[in-house]
Design an enzyme around this catalytic site. Structure first.
Site, mmCIF file in Angstrom:
data_model
loop_
_atom_site.group_PDB
_atom_site.id
_atom_site.type_symbol
_atom_site.label_atom_id
_atom_site.label_comp_id
_atom_site.label_asym_id
_atom_site.label_seq_id
_atom_site.Cartn_x
_atom_site.Cartn_y
_atom_site.Cartn_z
ATOM 1 N N TRP A 9 25.978 20.634 93.799
ATOM 2 C CA TRP A 9 26.289 19.689 94.877
ATOM 3 C C TRP A 9 25.154 18.709 95.159
ATOM 4 O O TRP A 9 25.396 17.565 95.523
ATOM 5 C CB TRP A 9 26.605 20.447 96.177
ATOM 6 N N TYR A 36 24.930 28.432 91.830
ATOM 7 C CA TYR A 36 26.120 29.212 92.237
ATOM 8 C C TYR A 36 26.840 29.725 90.982
ATOM 9 O O TYR A 36 27.165 28.945 90.076
ATOM 10 C CB TYR A 36 27.076 28.347 93.057
ATOM 11 N N HIS A 70 23.436 32.656 91.987
ATOM 12 C CA HIS A 70 23.812 32.600 93.401
ATOM 13 C C HIS A 70 25.263 33.044 93.612
ATOM 14 O O HIS A 70 26.162 32.227 93.811
ATOM 15 C CB HIS A 70 23.580 31.171 93.909
ATOM 16 N N GLU A 108 23.725 37.171 97.064
ATOM 17 C CA GLU A 108 24.124 37.935 98.252
ATOM 18 C C GLU A 108 25.423 38.684 98.013
ATOM 19 O O GLU A 108 26.507 38.163 98.320
ATOM 20 C CB GLU A 108 24.298 36.999 99.465
ATOM 21 N N GLU A 197 15.579 33.968 100.794
ATOM 22 C CA GLU A 197 16.301 32.922 101.522
ATOM 23 C C GLU A 197 16.227 33.227 103.010
ATOM 24 O O GLU A 197 16.392 34.379 103.420
ATOM 25 C CB GLU A 197 17.770 32.906 101.075
ATOM 26 N N TRP A 231 15.838 27.877 103.328
ATOM 27 C CA TRP A 231 17.087 27.227 102.946
ATOM 28 C C TRP A 231 17.317 26.025 103.843
ATOM 29 O O TRP A 231 17.364 26.235 105.059
ATOM 30 C CB TRP A 231 18.247 28.219 103.101
ATOM 31 N N LYS A 236 22.254 17.441 102.829
ATOM 32 C CA LYS A 236 23.593 17.659 103.383
ATOM 33 C C LYS A 236 23.545 17.453 104.898
ATOM 34 O O LYS A 236 22.532 17.733 105.539
ATOM 35 C CB LYS A 236 24.056 19.086 103.062
ATOM 36 N N ASP A 237 24.656 17.001 105.449
ATOM 37 C CA ASP A 237 24.732 16.811 106.897
ATOM 38 C C ASP A 237 25.001 18.154 107.584
ATOM 39 O O ASP A 237 26.108 18.434 108.036
ATOM 40 C CB ASP A 237 25.833 15.788 107.224
ATOM 41 N N GLU A 238 23.989 19.007 107.607
ATOM 42 C CA GLU A 238 24.066 20.300 108.305
ATOM 43 C C GLU A 238 22.654 20.665 108.732
ATOM 44 O O GLU A 238 21.679 20.213 108.129
ATOM 45 C CB GLU A 238 24.681 21.403 107.422
HETATM 46 C C1 DCB Z 1 23.874 32.384 102.687
HETATM 47 C C2 DCB Z 1 24.109 31.833 101.293
HETATM 48 C C3 DCB Z 1 23.981 30.347 101.203
HETATM 49 C C4 DCB Z 1 24.494 29.738 102.475
HETATM 50 C C5 DCB Z 1 23.518 30.135 103.563
HETATM 51 C C6 DCB Z 1 23.942 29.683 104.955
HETATM 52 O O1 DCB Z 1 25.117 32.755 103.221
HETATM 53 F F1 DCB Z 1 23.307 32.416 100.362
HETATM 54 O O2 DCB Z 1 24.690 29.890 100.069
HETATM 55 O O3 DCB Z 1 24.498 28.328 102.378
HETATM 56 O O4 DCB Z 1 23.278 31.523 103.590
HETATM 57 O O5 DCB Z 1 25.196 30.220 105.265
HETATM 58 C C7 DCB Z 1 25.675 27.674 102.805
HETATM 59 C C8 DCB Z 1 25.383 26.192 102.877
HETATM 60 C C9 DCB Z 1 26.663 25.435 103.186
HETATM 61 C C10 DCB Z 1 27.748 25.834 102.195
HETATM 62 C C11 DCB Z 1 27.921 27.339 102.185
HETATM 63 C C12 DCB Z 1 28.942 27.818 101.138
HETATM 64 O O6 DCB Z 1 24.352 25.942 103.805
HETATM 65 O O7 DCB Z 1 26.410 24.054 103.124
HETATM 66 O O8 DCB Z 1 28.962 25.207 102.570
HETATM 67 O O9 DCB Z 1 26.682 27.946 101.856
HETATM 68 O O10 DCB Z 1 28.514 27.547 99.866
HETATM 69 C C13 DCB Z 1 25.192 33.709 104.256
HETATM 70 C C14 DCB Z 1 24.086 34.354 104.760
HETATM 71 C C15 DCB Z 1 24.207 35.362 105.717
HETATM 72 C C16 DCB Z 1 25.466 35.694 106.193
HETATM 73 C C17 DCB Z 1 26.603 35.041 105.725
HETATM 74 C C18 DCB Z 1 26.467 34.037 104.761
HETATM 75 N N1 DCB Z 1 25.608 36.710 107.157
HETATM 76 N N2 DCB Z 1 27.662 33.358 104.277
HETATM 77 O O11 DCB Z 1 24.670 37.406 107.482
HETATM 78 O O12 DCB Z 1 26.734 36.901 107.685
HETATM 79 O O13 DCB Z 1 28.740 33.639 104.826
HETATM 80 O O14 DCB Z 1 27.630 32.521 103.366
#
Ligand code: DCB
Length: 256
Positions: A9, A36, A70, A108, A197, A231, A236-238
């Protein structure tokens, strides 16, 4: 250190010039490349080439570089075991015995039915020998269940290989003392933890920023000599992205 976002991306920000500034101005010494697994499986050649280019840039800058397989939506590392094994066979023979390169074999693992004993450990027991055959001493980071938060089953039944670290991930808006207690439990059993991360948002990677909670996490990690990676290096707009959405990605003279 810093982690990329998904390289399928946000590949454009991964330039040599940007990585050089991260090293020289931001003083990072490790960069993580988040590849990924589902994007790789859909399009292996172009994703792998981007990864290789970035690994080479990091080596030329004499940084550590983490090759992160990933997994995320694929929950179980065994979903794409064959592809992972082929990938790690190829990439570890390419970087055989290079001390800059660190392998992270599954980002993860997640989902209620994905356990350390039944899914993640057996996967690691197959992938680690593939890497070690080509690169016997490389550091290998192994993901842990529940998005890298479940450390107790790992500490109670660790892998029997040397030079292994287990990953723990936190987002300071969501995770606090309970996860730190898991780290203490693992450290007390002589388990090596690597925070490959983390972020200062909530676990979605978006929402508010929790700076104070993040600072206390970093104090906690520094007290225990645990490495951490933020991370993400993306525009990205986040709220977890360190670059603004209008960052001029095509200008090689840009200062980050
Ligand atoms: C992890 C992932 C990483 C994810 C970040 C933030 O996910 F390793 O890929 O990044 O933490 O959630 C996000 C991006 C978004 C994208 C999304 C899907 O920032 O822009 O849309 O990935 O690719 C975690 C970490 C911890 C937990 C859950 C997630 N938790 N999760 O503890 O519940 O659901 O992805």
């Amino acid at each position: 250190g810093l982690s990329s976002h998904g390289i399928q991306w946000f590949p454009e920000v991964l330039t040599y010039n940007n990585l050089k500034q991260l090293k020289e101005d931001w003083k990072i010494n490790v960069f993580r490349i988040a590849m990924y697994s589902d994007a790789y499986v859909a399009n292996p050649d172009s994703i792998k080439q981007k990864l290789i280019n970035t690994v080479n840039d990091c080596i030329n800058l004499d940084m550590y570089v983490i090759i992160d397989w990933h997994i995320l939506a694929d929950n179980n590392p065994n979903t794409y075991y064959e592809q992972a094994n082929t990938f790690f066979e190829e990439i570890s023979s390419m970087y055989s015995n290079n001390p800059n390169v660190i392998y992270e074999i599954c980002n993860e693992p997640n989902g209620n039915n994905i356990t350390w004993n039944n899914e993640v450990k057996p996967y690691a027991e197959k992938i680690i020998p593939t890497i070690r055959k080509n690169s016997p001493k490389s550091l290998i980071i192994v993901g842990t269940p529940d998005w890298c938060k479940q450390l107790k089953p790992v500490a109670d039944n660790p892998l029997e290989f040397k030079n292994i670290a287990y990953s723990c991930h936190f987002y300071s808006g969501t995770h606090g003392k309970e996860l730190q207690d898991n780290i203490d439990y693992a450290l007390n059993k002589n388990i090596c933890i690597f925070v490959s991360e983390c972020g200062l948002t909530d676990a979605s990677g978006n929402g508010n920023k929790y700076f104070n909670e993040f600072d206390s996490w970093i104090n906690f990690l520094n007290n225990k000599n645990i490495s951490w990676i933020f991370w993400s290096f993306a525009n990205k707009d986040e709220s977890s992205s360190i670059l603004s959405p209008n960052f001029p990605i095509n200008d090689s003279n840009t200062n980050i």
